[in-house]
Structures are given as structure tokens and as C-alpha cells.
Write a protein that holds these residues in place. Sequence first.
Motif, short mmCIF file in Angstrom:
data_model
loop_
_atom_site.label_atom_id
_atom_site.label_comp_id
_atom_site.label_asym_id
_atom_site.label_seq_id
_atom_site.Cartn_x
_atom_site.Cartn_y
_atom_site.Cartn_z
N ALA C 237 0.84 -1.20 0.00
CA ALA C 237 0.00 0.00 0.00
C ALA C 237 0.87 1.25 0.00
O ALA C 237 0.66 2.18 -0.78
CB ALA C 237 -0.93 0.00 1.21
N LEU C 238 1.86 1.25 0.87
CA LEU C 238 2.74 2.41 0.96
C LEU C 238 3.59 2.56 -0.30
O LEU C 238 3.74 3.67 -0.83
CB LEU C 238 3.62 2.30 2.22
CG LEU C 238 4.65 3.39 2.45
CD1 LEU C 238 4.05 4.78 2.37
CD2 LEU C 238 5.31 3.22 3.83
N SER C 239 4.12 1.46 -0.81
CA SER C 239 4.94 1.53 -2.02
C SER C 239 4.13 2.05 -3.20
O SER C 239 4.64 2.80 -4.04
CB SER C 239 5.51 0.15 -2.39
OG SER C 239 6.19 -0.39 -1.30
N PHE C 240 2.87 1.63 -3.23
CA PHE C 240 1.98 2.08 -4.31
C PHE C 240 1.85 3.60 -4.28
O PHE C 240 1.99 4.29 -5.29
CB PHE C 240 0.61 1.41 -4.14
CG PHE C 240 -0.43 1.89 -5.12
CD1 PHE C 240 -0.51 1.32 -6.40
CD2 PHE C 240 -1.34 2.88 -4.77
CE1 PHE C 240 -1.47 1.76 -7.30
CE2 PHE C 240 -2.30 3.33 -5.67
CZ PHE C 240 -2.37 2.76 -6.93
N MET C 241 1.60 4.15 -3.09
CA MET C 241 1.45 5.61 -2.96
C MET C 241 2.77 6.32 -3.27
O MET C 241 2.79 7.36 -3.91
CB MET C 241 1.00 5.96 -1.54
CG MET C 241 -0.34 5.37 -1.14
SD MET C 241 -1.67 5.87 -2.24
CE MET C 241 -2.97 4.74 -1.73
N SER C 390 1.15 8.03 15.42
CA SER C 390 2.09 9.04 14.96
C SER C 390 3.38 8.40 14.46
O SER C 390 4.03 8.91 13.54
CB SER C 390 2.35 10.09 16.05
OG SER C 390 3.37 9.66 16.89
N ILE C 391 3.73 7.23 15.01
CA ILE C 391 4.90 6.50 14.51
C ILE C 391 4.61 6.01 13.07
O ILE C 391 5.45 6.12 12.19
CB ILE C 391 5.23 5.29 15.43
CG1 ILE C 391 5.67 5.80 16.81
CG2 ILE C 391 6.31 4.42 14.82
CD1 ILE C 391 5.78 4.72 17.87
N PHE C 392 3.39 5.52 12.88
CA PHE C 392 2.97 5.07 11.55
C PHE C 392 3.02 6.22 10.55
O PHE C 392 3.57 6.11 9.45
CB PHE C 392 1.55 4.50 11.66
CG PHE C 392 1.00 3.92 10.39
CD1 PHE C 392 1.51 2.75 9.86
CD2 PHE C 392 -0.06 4.54 9.74
CE1 PHE C 392 0.98 2.20 8.70
CE2 PHE C 392 -0.60 4.00 8.57
CZ PHE C 392 -0.07 2.82 8.05
N ASN C 393 2.46 7.36 10.96
CA ASN C 393 2.44 8.51 10.05
C ASN C 393 3.85 8.99 9.71
O ASN C 393 4.13 9.39 8.58
CB ASN C 393 1.66 9.67 10.69
CG ASN C 393 0.17 9.40 10.70
OD1 ASN C 393 -0.30 8.51 10.00
ND2 ASN C 393 -0.56 10.14 11.52
N ASP C 397 5.54 9.49 6.09
CA ASP C 397 6.18 10.76 5.70
C ASP C 397 7.59 10.50 5.18
O ASP C 397 7.97 10.98 4.11
CB ASP C 397 6.26 11.70 6.91
CG ASP C 397 5.00 12.55 7.04
OD1 ASP C 397 4.06 12.33 6.25
OD2 ASP C 397 4.96 13.43 7.92
N SER C 398 8.37 9.74 5.95
CA SER C 398 9.76 9.50 5.56
C SER C 398 9.81 8.77 4.21
O SER C 398 10.63 9.11 3.35
CB SER C 398 10.49 8.63 6.59
OG SER C 398 10.49 9.30 7.81
N THR C 399 8.95 7.79 4.05
CA THR C 399 9.00 7.00 2.82
C THR C 399 8.65 7.86 1.60
O THR C 399 9.39 7.87 0.61
CB THR C 399 8.02 5.82 2.92
OG1 THR C 399 8.30 5.09 4.11
CG2 THR C 399 8.15 4.91 1.73
N ILE C 400 7.55 8.57 1.71
CA ILE C 400 7.10 9.31 0.53
C ILE C 400 7.92 10.57 0.32
O ILE C 400 8.39 10.85 -0.79
CB ILE C 400 5.59 9.62 0.64
CG1 ILE C 400 4.80 8.32 0.64
CG2 ILE C 400 5.15 10.52 -0.50
CD1 ILE C 400 3.32 8.49 0.78
N LYS C 408 11.68 -0.99 4.79
CA LYS C 408 12.58 -0.74 5.91
C LYS C 408 11.93 0.23 6.92
O LYS C 408 11.96 -0.02 8.12
CB LYS C 408 13.90 -0.14 5.39
CG LYS C 408 14.88 0.07 6.53
CD LYS C 408 16.20 0.65 6.05
CE LYS C 408 17.15 0.83 7.23
NZ LYS C 408 16.64 1.79 8.22
N ASN C 409 11.34 1.29 6.41
CA ASN C 409 10.73 2.26 7.32
C ASN C 409 9.60 1.65 8.14
O ASN C 409 9.46 1.92 9.32
CB ASN C 409 10.19 3.47 6.54
CG ASN C 409 11.29 4.46 6.23
OD1 ASN C 409 12.39 4.37 6.80
ND2 ASN C 409 11.02 5.39 5.34
N LEU C 410 8.78 0.83 7.46
CA LEU C 410 7.68 0.20 8.19
C LEU C 410 8.19 -0.80 9.21
O LEU C 410 7.65 -0.92 10.31
CB LEU C 410 6.71 -0.45 7.20
CG LEU C 410 5.79 0.52 6.46
CD1 LEU C 410 4.97 -0.21 5.40
CD2 LEU C 410 4.85 1.24 7.42
N ALA C 411 9.26 -1.50 8.86
CA ALA C 411 9.84 -2.46 9.80
C ALA C 411 10.38 -1.73 11.02
O ALA C 411 10.14 -2.14 12.17
CB ALA C 411 10.94 -3.27 9.13
#
Lengths: 306, 283, 425
Positions: C237-241, C390-393, C397-400, C408-411
Motif C-alpha cells: 500500500a505504501l509503495s503504491f502511494m 504518529s509512529i505510523f504517520n 512521511d519518511s517513505t514518501i 525498511k521504514n515500516l519495519a
Amino acid sequence: MNVKMKMSPQMRKRKIKDSLVVGVCLAPSATIILVFTYMAFIFCVFLSFNKWNMLSPMKWVGFANYREAFTSPDFWNSLKVTFIYVIVAVPSCVFLGMLIGLLLNWVTFARGTFRLLVFLPVITSMVIAAIIWKWLFDPNVGFINYILFSMGVQASHWTQWLKDPSGGALVAVLVVGIWKRVGYNGVLFLAGLKNISPTFYEAATIDGANRLQKFTKITLPLLSPTTFIITVLQFFSAFKVIESVLVMTKGGPAKSTEVLVLHLYENAFSYLKMGYASTVSVVLFFLIMFFTIIQLALEKRIVHYQ
Amino acid sequence: MLKLENRSILRKKNSLGIMFIYLSLLVLVVIINYPFFWMLSTSLKARSEVFKIPPTLIPRNWVWSNYSEAWALADWSTYFVNTAIVAVIPTVGQMFFGALAAYAFTRPFKGSKVLFLMFLGTMMIPSQATLVPNYVILKNLKWINTYAGLTVPFISSAFAVFMLRQFFLSVPRDYEDAATIDGCGPFHFLFRILLPLSRSALVTVGLFAFMDRWNDFIWALIMTTKDSMRTVQVGMAVFQSESGTEWTYMMAAATFVSLPVIILFLFVQRQFIEGVMMSGVKG
Amino acid sequence: MKRRIVALMLCVALLATGTIMAQGEKEAAAKKPAGPITIDFWYSIGGNPQKATKALVEKFNNSQNEVYVEAMYGGSYEDTTKKLLASVVAGETPVVAHMAMAYTAQFVLDGYFESLNKYFAADKEVTEDSFVEGLLELNRWKGELYGMPFNCSNPIMFYNKDLFRAAGLDPNKPPTTWDELYEYSKKISALGSDIYGFNIERGSGWISQGYTWQFGGEWIAPDNSTVLWTDPAAVEALSFMQKMYNEGLAVYQGGNTMDFSGKVGMMIRSTATLTDTIQSANYEVGVAPIPYKVRKQVPIGGGSLYVFESATQAEKDAAWKFLKFMGNKESQMYWAEMTGYQASSVAALESAEMQALWEKDARFKTTYDQVPYAVVEDQTRLIPFNEVRSIFNDAWDSTILKNESAAKNLADAQVKANKVIDQYK
């Protein structure tokens, strides 16, 4: 000791009267400060040794909160962000304030209007100002990028402003902080400039000094008491910055603008970690105290009194 | 003195330099005030014009009704009365009690240094940290939802004491000695001689107190639980919700909320500058 | 000068008396209402919904004379929570509070809210079936029901029909899957360098949590022991965005500034913004259900009404009457029509008025079409929810925004979040 023994009854009476005067004068202010700042702060210090979410009973944990703070990357990050903020904001506010003071001092036409216009940011509320700036900094619909792009500036991560974790957001927050404060400093500098006696300049002119020499040899040294006070006041406010950050970025993106007071605020009211938040505030208090003492110690070396 | 200097510049054929100074000041003023210009302009725009790209500087149609509609959305007249009370009492208080304390600090007494540092120390404590403890204090005083709770904690401040002390120190000590010899007591001296001399310093302290209280949000929000006790800054919050920000109304309200402070500044402007001038500099 | 000082003193004295007198008047005013029981109600919603809330409270007060509700705006959800925390510490809570679910877990756990089970059991006029399916689950904790759903919503997709037409897309055929949305975005963003296909919601958390679901993942384990962000679906989901953002097909932004500019083709927002969007946007607004990839699932958002346990029984009974009123057919119908929020009452949903509203503007129906697969956010059962979110958000933020690795960021975020969760075990 000797002096006291020799005091005549009349002198003693005066002495008592004197301390009575001091007491009466100080009592109201001291009470207010004692109750609403120090009592509250002592409670804070007490809380910093407890775990407390405000809903369950508190639990004594000794130094655990301090240990948590000093081992938490988020705490060190917010300390770093605060330091960057202070290091950039204080000199720029002082420098730009001086510039404005100098300009205002030159002006003879529409003096009052200029003063008001320079001072407007100081008298409006930070919340309102930050809401407006947030929009102006919007990367897509904001006015700042509109101007920059029409001047031919290329889009980069910087022009993402509040969404740029690698500096842009912090720059934007700094701009607003400086904008809010600079008029205040400008007026303080204006006052300082007006207090410099014109005889100094006249003497310098006779000695054939040029304008730059006059500025560095007369204006700057004689302005140093003003500069000092402005720096100290600026320092207090920069270290405690929160409102602009809270409204504009909430500390983001990716904590790149999370200053210490915001870190404290979030932990207290969003994460319900009142004990930890109190710890941060105690650390902050001693940090500011430390730097204030350094500044006061430097005062005698740097500041020249007229 | 200022005029003299300027004239000498004029003589030095440097009218170009003066032009440059005015120009740079003008540019500066425009940049500094752009956000306010934008606020005014948005407050008069139609909703659909607010998000036009490129942004329009002057509204195409001037929608004055934004103001009346924003006014109707909340009980502004109550908020204004409350805010006036909540701002004026600390203003008067800080001038009065600040002057008293500052006067005490100009006299040598045991522990004066430590006490003064304690006053300064209040500027090092973030108010966010003391919010909850203060709520408990106010509750025990039965001051939640009262004007007392909104004003008494602010009737003196370290800043006021600090500013006024700086000013009082610049008044030559001989004045007081002379007055004492004439049989004038300390309070007579303070009220009859020192304070009249420090009118502008008082104005400065008062202006800052007024600004600070008028613009306060968090204290007024937390320490009141009745709409009838709310202030204008808290009132501003009604334009923001989960369903988005109502920009036109919000900017209209921001305009009328800021107006009283601006007017006040216009009135006291000259004395304010003098006040800063006399208190800020002398160590 | 003496005269001035006297004048000043007079001023102070006058103000002081004025203050005291004004206070007296206010107290008198507060006592005036006829009902023998006055209950304080703090709500946390501004704008249009605030007007509707005030109107409903007034209607309730006028409809009977046993209970008088004194409504007070507590600021945003965050601000109201702050006020409630302070009032708990000081032992002076209101009787009824309107809160967002995200902030309630600790209150529930520490027993600050009254369970509504016995009121439902004793009351014949209202049953749990009176409420739209799923909504009550928001507030159920170990079998006890702690809150009455009030402002309910789920996110829907808004789209710009004008841009659809310009890009040669059928304005009546919005995308139904994320892959379709990607193709649509490509076409729309080809219209110009400042035009984007999609606005990826930033910062609110609940919508991005929904993205994870739609790609087939879960946000947190059912027993709350660990977050599940390393799940391939969450990463996808995150990679898609991230890909959409990098290719210039999407902006990544919270708030509504971009929504109304007409420069974005599609965006996902709470149904609560429907009225405001229709009024403010300078283009023809289309509305559609949220796209999916693996499964259709959307989060339920909004707030509920809670009764404080510390109130007296008489106050609680009065509060129950008020809660019932706020959840009844007429109130919820009025609420839905005024705000765009979802009606929580089944009777309102089935009423002729609702049919008429949909007839008038079909866009108001979309949120109800999603009800069958609208699911309670995982948050209600998780105490440190705000911190974890807020950790998730931050990871998003960092990824996008920094273009870092999603996996890696999600892990990393998962490790950090689980550490927080462990503190509460």
C-alpha cells in the motif's frame, strides 16, 4: 556586625520601615509568581519522578523518566531541532532587528506608519499568523511558491516547504518565528539608537571618520546594552517556541520540526505521559538557566555602557 | 538629533541613498505585512475564489457579508466583553504591581539578587508544563469559570518587573535622596515622582500585558467550561472542524479580533517607543 | 498626578465590582432554566456541525422540562481531551462529553465512563438494533457499551468531473480499484504539470490505515499484541502511494487547501466534508466509494457521546434521556442533512426524508453504500493509540517525502511501535 550594634534607635526604626516597604511592594507580585509559577513548577519536578497518565493514580519511578529521556532518540532529536532553531533564530532576529532599527532611525517621512507596519506581526496572535503562513507556504496553492516559480525558481525539495523533512519545514517555521519577532527587536533597537548622543558622531566627523567607521566604532559599541537585552529576551522565546510549530507542522514531517516544548506537549496531552513530559520541562528549565548564566557572565566583557 | 543627521546627509548630495533607504524599507514593510493583506483579501472573497490558482490579490467580488456571517456564528459580543475584562485587569495590574515590585528591587535588601533571579526564572518555565498543576490550583481556589481565574494569575509578571526595574534604575538616585530629605515617604516618592516620570515605561508594560492576554488561547480554553466565559481567541476555533476550515469566515473573524489591539497600539505608539527607549537600554 | 492615580484606582475598583456583578448575573442566568436537573455537555466540533449540535441541544431543552443541557464547545478533539484530563485531575468532570474514539481507551480502561448496558436493558423505547450495524462496536469493550455514536462517518472518494472530462474519462465512471485509479491518475496528470490525479491523504492516519486494509493487510493483531506493518500488503500500500507520488501522479497532503483548487482529480475525505466541498469547490464534484485492491473495507470515524461515571444517578438518568434524544430518528435525520455525517439511527436511514435527500442529491448516499464493509478502526482497543499512529504517520512521511524504502521504514516503525505497546502490557 559592628555597624548594627551601633545603630541608633532612629536608624533601626528606619531600617524596619525600609524592609516593611520592600515587603509590601514585593508581596503581591511574589505571591502571584510563587503560586502560579513556582508551586506549579515544583509539582512538575515532583511529577518528573512519577509515571502518571492523569487518569490512573501516579506511581513513583525514581529517575526512570530521566533515563527514558536521555536514551530516547526522539528526545535527542527534539533537542537538536531546538538548538538549530535557537542558533538560527537568535542571530537572525537580532541582525534583522538591528537593520530595521537603523532604517527606522533614518526615516523622517511617515514615521508612525512605518513603525506600526513593522510592529503589526508583534501584536497579532501567533495562532492566527501561523494559520495564514501555513497557507502561504503551501507547495501547490501557496503564494510563496507562486512568486518563486514565476521568478523562475526550479521546484526542489525545498519548495515543498512544510512537507520537506530535510530542512524546508524547519526553514519555514524559522521564517515565521523571525517574522513575528523582528519588528519588536527593530523598535527596541530604534530606541537604543535614539539614546546615542549625537555628540559622538559630531566628534567623529571632525576626526574625519567615514560612515562605516562611525558604525563600527560608535554605533555598535554604544548599542551593545540594547543588543544584549534583545539577545537574552530572544533567547528565552526561541527556546520555548511551540505555537507556530504546533499550528504549521505539528512537529512533522518525520519529526523534523519537533522542538522540545512540542515534544513535551505531545507527550503530556496526546500520549498521556505527564511524568515524562514534566521531566522534559525540568531539563528545559535547567538548559535555559545554564545558557542564561553564561550570557550574564559574558555581559561584562561584551557590553559597553555609555 | 535625528533631523540634524539627516540634513547632513542631504547636504552630502546623497538623495539617492535616501531613496534607496526608503525603497528598502517599503519593500520590507510590504513583505512583512503581506500575510495581513492576504488575510484581509481572503476575508472579502467568495468561497469559490479562495482556492483559485493563481491566487487573486484583490477579490473579484467583495463579499462583505463574510463579516456579518462570521459575527453571527458565535456569541462574539460576550467574547469581546470577556476578553476586554480579561485583558484590562492584568494590564492595570501589571503596571501597578509591577511598579511596586520593581521599586522594591531598586532598593538594596537582603536576598534581593536571589529573589530577582527567581522572578527571571519564571521566564524559563514553559507554561505548557504547568497547565495541569495550575488547573488544580485554580480548582482549589474555586476559580474555574471565573474572571478571577482568568486575570489574577496575570496581574503581575516577571517581564513587567524586569522592564520597570531597568527604567527605575536609570532615574538618578539623587531624586529619591532629595525627596527623602524633603520628608517625602517611599510611597509618596514612588507615586508622585517616580511613576509620573515613567509614564512611557508603564505604557510599554501595559501594552505587552494587553497583547499577551488578548491573544491568549490555551489558558482561556482550559480554565473555562462555560460559553459565557469564553474569549475571542477561543471563539476563533469554531471555524475549524473535522469538515475543514471555513477560510473566509475565519479570516473575517481574525480581522475583527485583531483590530482592538491595533487601535490600542496606534494610540499609545509614541509613548511606547519612548518607554522602550528609556527602559531597554540602561543596564 | 494625584488625581490621575485616584482615577486609576477608581478604574480598578469599578472593574472589580463590574466583574463580581457580572459574575453574579451569570450565575443567576445559569440557574434560571426550569428543569430541576442541569447537566453539562462538552462537545468538540466546529463549523456547520457545531451549528447543528447547538440546534439539537436547544430542541432537546425545549422539548421537555425535566432536564436542561448546558452545552459547551471544548475546542477540537485534542483540546476537549485536554480539558477533560484537567477536569478529571481536578475531580470536576462534566456529565456528558463528546470525544473522538482515538482518545477514549485510557478513560474506558480506568473506569471513567458509565456502561450503557443497563440503560439499554431498562429502556423499552430504544434497543441496540435501533443503530446502524457496526457503529455501536466502536464503543464496546469487554461486552460493555460505553458510548452512544453521535457523529459517524466513513471516508469517501471525491472527484473532479471537469478534469475527468478534460482527460477524456467518463465523469460517471469513477475508478473502483486502486489499479484503475492509477491509470486514471496518469491520464489526468498528463493534462498539465500542475495537475495531479490523486491526493494521498497525509497526517490524519485513519484513511491511510484504510489503504492497508484495501491492499489486503491488517494494521494491528486482533489481540493488540503487535502492529502488523511488515505485512506485505501494508508495504505494498505504501509503495503504491510512493510510486504515484514519485511519478508526479499524486500530491501528498492533508487539509483542504488543495481539494478546492480544481487541480486534483481524486481525493479521499470524510463524508463529513461533503457539504463544505460542494459549497467551496469551483468544479463539479463527483462522489464514489473508495477503491479497493484485495478487499473492500473502509474505516469508521467520528465521535461518540460518553457519560461520566462520577455523575450522580439522577444526572446519569438525565444524560441517558439526552443521549437517546441525540440518537433518535428526527435528530439523526436533521444531523445528516445539515452536516453530511452519516445518520446512526436505522429509522432515520429508512425514513422518507432520507430517500428524499438521496433523490435530491445522490452524493449523500455514497457513505451508506459503504456501511456493509465499514469496520471499526483498530484503535478503540489500543491504549497508546495516538503514539502508535504518529509512529505510523512518520514512517509514511519518511517513505514518501524522503523517498526511502517502504519496507525498511515500516519495519523500523513496527519495532518502535511495539516497544510502546509493550509498556502498556
